[in-house]
Scaffold this motif. Structure first.
Motif, PDB file in Angstrom:
ATOM      1  N   ALA A 154       0.176  -8.858   6.897  1.00  0.00           N
ATOM      2  CA  ALA A 154       0.708  -7.383   6.783  1.00  0.00           C
ATOM      3  C   ALA A 154       1.030  -7.239   5.208  1.00  0.00           C
ATOM      4  N   SER A 155       1.035  -6.084   5.027  1.00  0.00           N
ATOM      5  CA  SER A 155       1.431  -5.441   3.433  1.00  0.00           C
ATOM      6  C   SER A 155       2.612  -6.157   3.094  1.00  0.00           C
ATOM      7  N   SER A 156       3.468  -6.194   4.097  1.00  0.00           N
ATOM      8  CA  SER A 156       4.983  -6.591   4.028  1.00  0.00           C
ATOM      9  C   SER A 156       5.089  -8.144   3.747  1.00  0.00           C
ATOM     10  N   ALA A 157       3.694  -8.895   3.471  1.00  0.00           N
ATOM     11  CA  ALA A 157       3.486 -10.276   3.328  1.00  0.00           C
ATOM     12  C   ALA A 157       3.652 -11.308   4.499  1.00  0.00           C
ATOM     13  N   ASN A 158       4.186 -10.468   5.619  1.00  0.00           N
ATOM     14  CA  ASN A 158       4.353 -11.201   6.842  1.00  0.00           C
ATOM     15  C   ASN A 158       3.059 -11.929   7.334  1.00  0.00           C
ATOM     16  N   VAL A 159       3.003 -13.027   7.701  1.00  0.00           N
ATOM     17  CA  VAL A 159       1.667 -13.712   8.321  1.00  0.00           C
ATOM     18  C   VAL A 159       1.874 -13.914   9.825  1.00  0.00           C
TER      19      VAL A 159
ATOM     20  N   ARG B 269     -10.089   4.998   4.599  1.00  0.00           N
ATOM     21  CA  ARG B 269      -9.908   6.412   4.227  1.00  0.00           C
ATOM     22  C   ARG B 269      -8.534   6.482   3.535  1.00  0.00           C
ATOM     23  N   ALA B 270      -7.554   5.850   3.953  1.00  0.00           N
ATOM     24  CA  ALA B 270      -6.276   5.895   3.334  1.00  0.00           C
ATOM     25  C   ALA B 270      -5.797   4.624   2.533  1.00  0.00           C
ATOM     26  N   ALA B 271      -5.406   4.460   1.508  1.00  0.00           N
ATOM     27  CA  ALA B 271      -4.915   3.350   0.831  1.00  0.00           C
ATOM     28  C   ALA B 271      -3.791   2.520   1.715  1.00  0.00           C
ATOM     29  N   ALA B 272      -2.863   3.409   2.418  1.00  0.00           N
ATOM     30  CA  ALA B 272      -1.956   2.675   2.997  1.00  0.00           C
ATOM     31  C   ALA B 272      -2.439   1.888   4.260  1.00  0.00           C
ATOM     32  N   SER B 273      -3.543   2.179   4.729  1.00  0.00           N
ATOM     33  CA  SER B 273      -3.874   1.365   5.987  1.00  0.00           C
ATOM     34  C   SER B 273      -5.060   0.519   5.845  1.00  0.00           C
ATOM     35  N   THR B 274      -5.476   0.315   4.598  1.00  0.00           N
ATOM     36  CA  THR B 274      -6.581  -0.437   4.353  1.00  0.00           C
ATOM     37  C   THR B 274      -6.814  -1.952   4.855  1.00  0.00           C
ATOM     38  N   ILE B 275      -7.754  -2.216   5.427  1.00  0.00           N
ATOM     39  CA  ILE B 275      -7.725  -3.792   6.014  1.00  0.00           C
ATOM     40  C   ILE B 275      -8.984  -4.359   5.365  1.00  0.00           C
TER      41      ILE B 275
END
Length: 298
Positions: free
Chosen positions: A16-21, A39-45
């Protein structure tokens, strides 16, 4: 992530973006198509290794559209209670009467594109934009039922959606854009990385695209396929919401093999892998220990 240099090819992890694995054996991806399209940087996978060419083409080729809703709950009902849908001559709106669905005095305006796109981005203040949309919708409703503003039943509460601006939705539904076809939908739904990563959602359904039942059925199919990989018992008629209706999972008959180890001798379900295609059904009368060993441990 699957199969990098430091991991077993059987491993899978979600970072995750929070660094949680989250370490796992399998992952089922159910995010909307617009999110997969980045489409959104906040949800890029990001996928490592990268997805197959067919999968990436499907993601890029299929379209993600935006339709919004204005949900309104009034003090009392003033439209025909026995009509589920109420239409008007304004092509921007279609109305749903929620009374038959257990929501009395609730009217929902479905707002189609292009008017529904960029719904709350018309001003710098999203709240002001939402009030503008609500006023326009109420004006149409009053004209539909020929009600003066002073006689309009009190609006108790409302919600104005803006799925296009939500970084974790990036749209409201998928559609077959020019240049795409059903093969792209099937490629979007196809598993990746030896079945360790599966996909589900309305965009993965040919018959149920844009609808809740498409998301439900593909989610159940992905879950069933994953469970079969680990030899779990799956009974769609009992385990699936809605039973087998709408599902396309081809569940083969259960294949069992008896352990060849003398201390064990237990009957076990054969994993649903490529080797299962070669498996044969064994019953308690079978005495071929080598066959047992091949099926259980091979």
């Amino acid at each position: 992530e699957t199969d990098d240099e430091t991991r077993s090819e059987e491993d899978c992890s979600v970072r995750a973006s929070s660094a949680n694995v989250v370490e796992c054996d399998y992952a089922i991806v159910t995010v909307p198509l617009g999110v997969l399209q980045g489409r959104a940087a906040a949800s890029t996978i990001e996928f490592a290794p990268a997805l197959s060419d067919a999968k990436r083409r499907a993601i890029a080729t299929l379209g993600a559209g935006t339709e919004n809703k204005v949900v309104m709950r009034f003090e009392k009902l003033f439209w025909p209670i026995d009509k589920r849908f109420v239409q008007c001559t304004d092509q921007r709106f279609r109305f749903l009467n929620c009374a038959p669905y257990g929501k009395p005095n609730v009217l929902i305006a479905h707002v189609a594109p292009p008017y529904g796109e960029g719904f709350l981005n018309r001003t710098t203040n999203a709240c002001d934009a939402g009030e503008d949309v609500l006023r326009e919708t109420l004006t149409v409703v009053r004209k539909m039922f020929d009600i003066d503003e002073k006689d309009m039943p009190k609006l108790l509460d409302h919600v104005v959606t803006d799925w296009g601006a939500d970084p974790f939705s990036c749209g409201a539904y998928s559609y077959a854009r020019v240049g795409s076809d059903s093969s792209d939908i099937r490629n979007l739904a196809a598993p990746e990385h030896r079945g360790r990563v599966r996909f589900a959602g309305e965009a993965c359904s040919v018959e149920g695209a844009q609808c809740v039942h498409g998301a439900v059925s593909t989610g159940q199919e992905a879950a069933a396929a994953t469970l079969l990989e680990v030899c779990a018992l799956v009974k769609p008629e009992e385990d699936f919401l809605g039973g087998v209706m709408g599902t396309h999972v081809e569940l083969p008959p259960d294949v069992f093999a008896r352990c060849a180890e003398e201390k064990c001798r237990k009957w076990r379900r054969v994993p649903f892998l490529s080797k299962r295609k070669k498996a044969i059904q064994l019953d308690s009368s079978t005495n071929d220990k080598e066959a047992h060993r091949d099926h259980v441990f091979g």
